[in-house]
Structure formats: structure tokens, C-alpha cells
Design an enzyme around this catalytic site. Structure first.
Site, PDB file in Angstrom:
ATOM      1  N   LYS A 120       0.831  -1.205   0.000  1.00 63.90           N
ATOM      2  CA  LYS A 120       0.000   0.000   0.000  1.00 63.90           C
ATOM      3  C   LYS A 120       0.865   1.255   0.000  1.00 63.90           C
ATOM      4  CE  LYS A 120      -1.903   1.681   3.688  1.00 63.90           C
ATOM      5  NZ  LYS A 120      -2.706   1.897   4.910  1.00 63.90           N
ATOM      6  N   ASP A 138      -6.581   0.942   1.031  1.00 65.28           N
ATOM      7  CA  ASP A 138      -6.631   1.037   2.483  1.00 65.28           C
ATOM      8  C   ASP A 138      -8.002   0.572   2.957  1.00 65.28           C
ATOM      9  OD1 ASP A 138      -8.330   3.099   1.764  1.00 65.28           O
ATOM     10  OD2 ASP A 138      -7.358   4.605   3.008  1.00 65.28           O
TER      11      ASP A 138
END
Length: 216
Positions: A120, A138
Site C-alpha cells: 500500500k 486502504d
């Protein structure tokens, strides 16, 4: 969602916010990397509060190393997990100096090799700093993608891959910002604000939240 609905979904989000940006404060690719590394299990507002103290003290990998662990921890102590984040940040700065000439690398593999940097974080840096059409999934994006039917998946990676397949190419550069902001302020976890959602008519979720009743 059908392809036509997905096209309309992003067209509406784009019209409302043509140039979305991260809410993290940064002035360089390195500062962005630091901010995203610190943001795990923390809010952007909390990270910004800490980096307003940290960045005037150290704006480069070498300056961060010169700062040392004790002063670094003191600067970011308002952030959760600050002990481990400080260690990871200094380890990352050492690798940046030793292997990348003090610069933030522009490949996913090199970014993910840095301590404390996962997929991420790498996706955020590639997208925001270097303009790559990546999808940093997320909790907000994971929730919005599943709840709306945009890109259902059981894991962040599955959602990421489905988004990259389903989001029209002309929206990919900014798509993750639109989805994060939508999840943060409208399609919230406990009580989504469906009554004021501009894309509610395209959403597959059956249990849409009604508007709160007005009290006199």
C-alpha cells in the site's frame, strides 16, 4: 456495478473534485515516503501534526540519520507505534543512502524492500510522487469497493487487482484518492451518509442509510 455504472460513478466523483490530492502534508518524494510510512494505524491529521515537528528538523535521509533515534522518537511520539516506526524509518534512510544515492526509488520492488514499506505504501508513493496509475487499497477503499459493488474482494490485493481491471483507464490516476475521500467523508464505516451521496443511485448496497429525521 456494470461498466456503464462504473464510468458514471467516477465521472460524478471527478466532477465534484477534478484534482484530488492526498491529505498528508509533504514537500518532496522523501517526505511523502516518511509520511506514508508513519501513517499505518494513524490518521492523516495525526501524521501531519507529527511531521510539522519532524520535517523542519530533517528533510532528507541523511538529515534523518543525523537526527538519531532518540530525537526522531521525540518528534513523532504522538503517533501510535512510534518506536517501531522510528526504527523502520532510520533503517529505510540508511538503505536510501547506501543503495539509492539518497533518492526515493521509483520501482515497486525497491520500495517494498524498504523496512516498514508494504504494498500500500509503495502504491501511494508511486502514484502521488511519480504519477503512476496505482491503486493503494486502504480500509476506506476496501470498504467502498465491496459495499458499492465496484470491485468486491476478500483481500486488499484482490480488491486492488479488480479495481485495476474495472476502473476506466482515464480515471485510474486519481481513482484511489476519490475512493479514499469518499470512504472517509461519505461512505463511512459505521453509518454511511447515503442520503447525501452523489453516487448512491449507482451503488449496489441494499441497506442504504436514510436521512436523519429533523427535530423541531
Amino acid at each position: 456495478m456494470t461498466p456503464a455504472q462504473i464510468e458514471r460513478f467516477f465521472a460524478i466523483l471527478q466532477a465534484a473534485n477534478p484534482h484530488p490530492e492526498t491529505e498528508l502534508e509533504y514537500g518532496s518524494a522523501f517526505e511523502l515516503l516518511v509520511a506514508v510510512l508513519l501513517s499505518a494505524q494513524a490518521t492523516d491529521a495525526g501524521v501531519n501534526k507529527a511531521t510539522r515537528i519532524l520535517f523542519p528538523l530533517a528533510r532528507t535521509p541523511q538529515q534523518m540519520l543525523d537526527l538519531g533515534l532518540e530525537r526522531l522518537e521525540a518528534a513523532i511520539k504522538t503517533i501510535g507505534l512510534y518506536h517501531s516506526k522510528a526504527r523502520h524509518l532510520l533503517q529505510t534512510c540508511r538503505i536510501l543512502m547506501d543503495e539509492h544515492g539518497g533518492q526515493v526509488p521509483r520501482t515497486r520492488a525497491a520500495l517494498e524492500a524498504l523496512p516498514g514499506v508494504g504494498r500500500k505504501t509503495a502504491n501511494v508513493v508511486l502514484n502521488v510522487a511519480f504519477g503512476e496509475p496505482t491503486m493503494a487499497v486502504d480500509t476506506h477503499i476496501f470498504r467502498v469497493s465491496n459495499r458499492t459493488g465496484l470491485a468486491p474482494g476478500k483481500t486488499p490485493l484482490a480488491v486492488e487487482q479488480k479495481l485495476l481491471e474495472r476502473v476506466p483507464p482515464h480515471y485510474l490516476l486519481h481513482a484511489h484518492h476519490w475512493l479514499i475521500l469518499h470512504g472517509r467523508y461519505v461512505c463511512q464505516a459505521r453509518k454511511p451518509r447515503c442520503w447525501e451521496c452523489a453516487v448512491a443511485h449507482l451503488c449496489d448496497w441494499p441497506d442504504k442509510t436514510p436521512a436523519p429525521s429533523k427535530t423541531t
